[in-house]
Scaffold this motif. Sequence first.
Motif, PDB file in Angstrom:
ATOM      1  N   PHE A   1      -4.897  -1.562  13.448  1.00  0.00           N
ATOM      2  CA  PHE A   1      -4.423  -1.694  12.067  1.00  0.00           C
ATOM      3  C   PHE A   1      -5.546  -2.171  11.142  1.00  0.00           C
ATOM      4  CE2 PHE A   1      -0.291  -2.014  14.303  1.00  0.00           C
ATOM      5  CZ  PHE A   1       0.355  -0.972  13.653  1.00  0.00           C
ATOM      6  N   LYS A   2      -6.435  -3.012  11.650  1.00  0.00           N
ATOM      7  CA  LYS A   2      -7.554  -3.467  10.830  1.00  0.00           C
ATOM      8  C   LYS A   2      -8.512  -2.324  10.512  1.00  0.00           C
ATOM      9  CE  LYS A   2      -7.823  -8.404  11.954  1.00  0.00           C
ATOM     10  NZ  LYS A   2      -8.674  -9.487  12.539  1.00  0.00           N
ATOM     11  N   THR A   3      -8.870  -1.550  11.530  1.00  0.00           N
ATOM     12  CA  THR A   3      -9.821  -0.453  11.308  1.00  0.00           C
ATOM     13  C   THR A   3      -9.203   0.657  10.459  1.00  0.00           C
ATOM     14  OG1 THR A   3      -9.139   0.472  13.462  1.00  0.00           O
ATOM     15  CG2 THR A   3     -11.149  -0.876  13.411  1.00  0.00           C
ATOM     16  N   ALA A   4      -7.902   0.902  10.646  1.00  0.00           N
ATOM     17  CA  ALA A   4      -7.235   1.908   9.814  1.00  0.00           C
ATOM     18  C   ALA A   4      -7.196   1.449   8.358  1.00  0.00           C
ATOM     19  CB  ALA A   4      -5.821   2.164  10.325  1.00  0.00           C
ATOM     20  N   THR A   5      -6.963   0.142   8.158  1.00  0.00           N
ATOM     21  CA  THR A   5      -6.956  -0.398   6.796  1.00  0.00           C
ATOM     22  C   THR A   5      -8.327  -0.277   6.152  1.00  0.00           C
ATOM     23  OG1 THR A   5      -5.199  -1.975   7.387  1.00  0.00           O
ATOM     24  CG2 THR A   5      -6.512  -2.465   5.413  1.00  0.00           C
ATOM     25  N   VAL A   6      -9.369  -0.580   6.930  1.00  0.00           N
ATOM     26  CA  VAL A   6     -10.736  -0.454   6.410  1.00  0.00           C
ATOM     27  C   VAL A   6     -11.021   0.985   5.999  1.00  0.00           C
ATOM     28  CG1 VAL A   6     -13.184  -0.563   7.037  1.00  0.00           C
ATOM     29  CG2 VAL A   6     -11.644  -2.432   7.669  1.00  0.00           C
ATOM     30  N   TYR A   7     -10.567   1.935   6.827  1.00  0.00           N
ATOM     31  CA  TYR A   7     -10.795   3.351   6.499  1.00  0.00           C
ATOM     32  C   TYR A   7     -10.166   3.710   5.160  1.00  0.00           C
ATOM     33  CZ  TYR A   7     -10.333   8.405   6.546  1.00  0.00           C
ATOM     34  OH  TYR A   7     -10.369   9.742   6.197  1.00  0.00           O
ATOM     35  N   PHE A   8      -8.926   3.295   4.953  1.00  0.00           N
ATOM     36  CA  PHE A   8      -8.237   3.668   3.721  1.00  0.00           C
ATOM     37  C   PHE A   8      -8.740   2.877   2.516  1.00  0.00           C
ATOM     38  CE2 PHE A   8      -5.005   5.221   6.776  1.00  0.00           C
ATOM     39  CZ  PHE A   8      -4.926   6.519   6.309  1.00  0.00           C
ATOM     40  N   VAL A   9      -9.234   1.655   2.749  1.00  0.00           N
ATOM     41  CA  VAL A   9      -9.799   0.874   1.637  1.00  0.00           C
ATOM     42  C   VAL A   9     -11.108   1.488   1.179  1.00  0.00           C
ATOM     43  CG1 VAL A   9     -10.833  -1.330   1.002  1.00  0.00           C
ATOM     44  CG2 VAL A   9      -8.650  -1.294   2.216  1.00  0.00           C
ATOM     45  N   LEU A  10     -11.983   1.785   2.123  1.00  0.00           N
ATOM     46  CA  LEU A  10     -13.263   2.422   1.760  1.00  0.00           C
ATOM     47  C   LEU A  10     -13.028   3.847   1.271  1.00  0.00           C
ATOM     48  CD1 LEU A  10     -15.563   1.228   4.689  1.00  0.00           C
ATOM     49  CD2 LEU A  10     -15.426   0.325   2.364  1.00  0.00           C
TER      50      LEU A  10
ATOM     51  N   GLN B   1      -4.626  15.206  -0.226  1.00  0.00           N
ATOM     52  CA  GLN B   1      -4.571  15.752   1.126  1.00  0.00           C
ATOM     53  C   GLN B   1      -5.190  14.830   2.165  1.00  0.00           C
ATOM     54  OE1 GLN B   1      -7.491  16.833   2.775  1.00  0.00           O
ATOM     55  NE2 GLN B   1      -8.915  16.531   1.076  1.00  0.00           N
ATOM     56  N   GLN B   2      -6.302  14.174   1.841  1.00  0.00           N
ATOM     57  CA  GLN B   2      -6.951  13.323   2.831  1.00  0.00           C
ATOM     58  C   GLN B   2      -6.067  12.142   3.215  1.00  0.00           C
ATOM     59  OE1 GLN B   2     -10.894  12.042   1.748  1.00  0.00           O
ATOM     60  NE2 GLN B   2     -11.155  10.751   3.543  1.00  0.00           N
ATOM     61  N   ALA B   3      -5.436  11.526   2.238  1.00  0.00           N
ATOM     62  CA  ALA B   3      -4.558  10.393   2.519  1.00  0.00           C
ATOM     63  C   ALA B   3      -3.349  10.828   3.339  1.00  0.00           C
ATOM     64  CB  ALA B   3      -4.103   9.739   1.214  1.00  0.00           C
ATOM     65  N   LEU B   4      -2.748  11.946   2.987  1.00  0.00           N
ATOM     66  CA  LEU B   4      -1.574  12.431   3.703  1.00  0.00           C
ATOM     67  C   LEU B   4      -1.912  12.837   5.132  1.00  0.00           C
ATOM     68  CD1 LEU B   4       0.075  14.621   0.907  1.00  0.00           C
ATOM     69  CD2 LEU B   4       0.891  12.422   1.773  1.00  0.00           C
ATOM     70  N   ILE B   5      -3.024  13.545   5.288  1.00  0.00           N
ATOM     71  CA  ILE B   5      -3.416  14.023   6.621  1.00  0.00           C
ATOM     72  C   ILE B   5      -3.758  12.861   7.543  1.00  0.00           C
ATOM     73  CG2 ILE B   5      -5.208  15.269   7.889  1.00  0.00           C
ATOM     74  CD1 ILE B   5      -5.290  17.244   5.495  1.00  0.00           C
ATOM     75  N   MET B   6      -4.544  11.918   7.059  1.00  0.00           N
ATOM     76  CA  MET B   6      -4.985  10.827   7.914  1.00  0.00           C
ATOM     77  C   MET B   6      -3.868   9.833   8.197  1.00  0.00           C
ATOM     78  SD  MET B   6      -7.870  11.858   8.704  1.00  0.00           S
ATOM     79  CE  MET B   6      -8.237  10.475   9.790  1.00  0.00           C
ATOM     80  N   THR B   7      -2.951   9.635   7.255  1.00  0.00           N
ATOM     81  CA  THR B   7      -1.826   8.727   7.511  1.00  0.00           C
ATOM     82  C   THR B   7      -0.942   9.265   8.629  1.00  0.00           C
ATOM     83  OG1 THR B   7      -1.800   7.969   5.207  1.00  0.00           O
ATOM     84  CG2 THR B   7       0.194   7.608   6.502  1.00  0.00           C
TER      85      THR B   7
END
Length: 312
Positions: free
Chosen positions: A19-28, A203-209
Amino acid sequence: MTSPKAVLKSVGPKLVPFFKTATVYFVLFIPDKNPSVLGMVFKCLPLISLIVFVLLHGMNLSDEYAYSRRILFGLIFACIGDALLVWPSYFLHGMAAFGVAQALYASAFGMRPFNPHVGSVIAVMAAIASFYLHLMLDGILMFAVPCYTMLISFMIWRAIARVQFFDDLWTWTKLCSCGGAVLFCISDILIAINDFVVPIPYQQALIMTTYYAAQLGIALSVVDSKATAVKSPTSSLDTSRSPKESSSLLHDKAFTNGTNGTAKVFSADTKKEAFHFSVESNGIHCPMRALVAHHDSQNKSSSPRNKLCLAE
């Protein structure tokens, strides 16, 4: 079945890195239109966290870890695919890596129960999608995309078939793998629409989520995989035999990966099995004895079926 509180207590801390690394991905949120090594690293970190999560639940070459091994290698190939897809020129290579991941996931889910009805529905949907996409593809993609569609469709079929909703044999981990497979399909559909049909907003947010949620669900399915890895004692049961002969063929050992093993009941005349494990995943292996109870066939008030109860 393990309570949600016990699951959260046991599994939750091991998922913190994910969850931390996924959060970092979406924040950056490094745009996928600007491929870079840094973007690749942050994109792959959540998958690496899930790989570690699977390893923390134990891993060796024994049969009881066969499911976990296949999920582990599936995650590794998916991570390789993630890295390759950062650069558009490696799209086919990334697709190939994900194809191997789908095959490994399907292999982990197994072929029992077969459930041809679900398979037929998914096959028809996959054929329609492949035909539609085929009109918009050229070159090697005309063959690569249908092949990948076949692999992911097969994986989804096996993930859904193993849940057994209507036989009341489902577990929360099977639901996780099923949900993960469906979300994986949604993520890939979004990629196909965005790349080959029409651009999708955000699209990037939807695909990666959907993608990260899919891999999380599939990774969670290893939590009780060791408890259900024991070969079913009724797998080789011949219903043509008498109840006494059939019961003699049943194996007398089973293991769970926790301390609260409850009953596992088999019906000798229908070959249906109901798994009822209440397990706390604390790494303790609890041996269980097989107790065979024979019903009096002449007693009309009792069931004629033989039941095998696995209890501590």
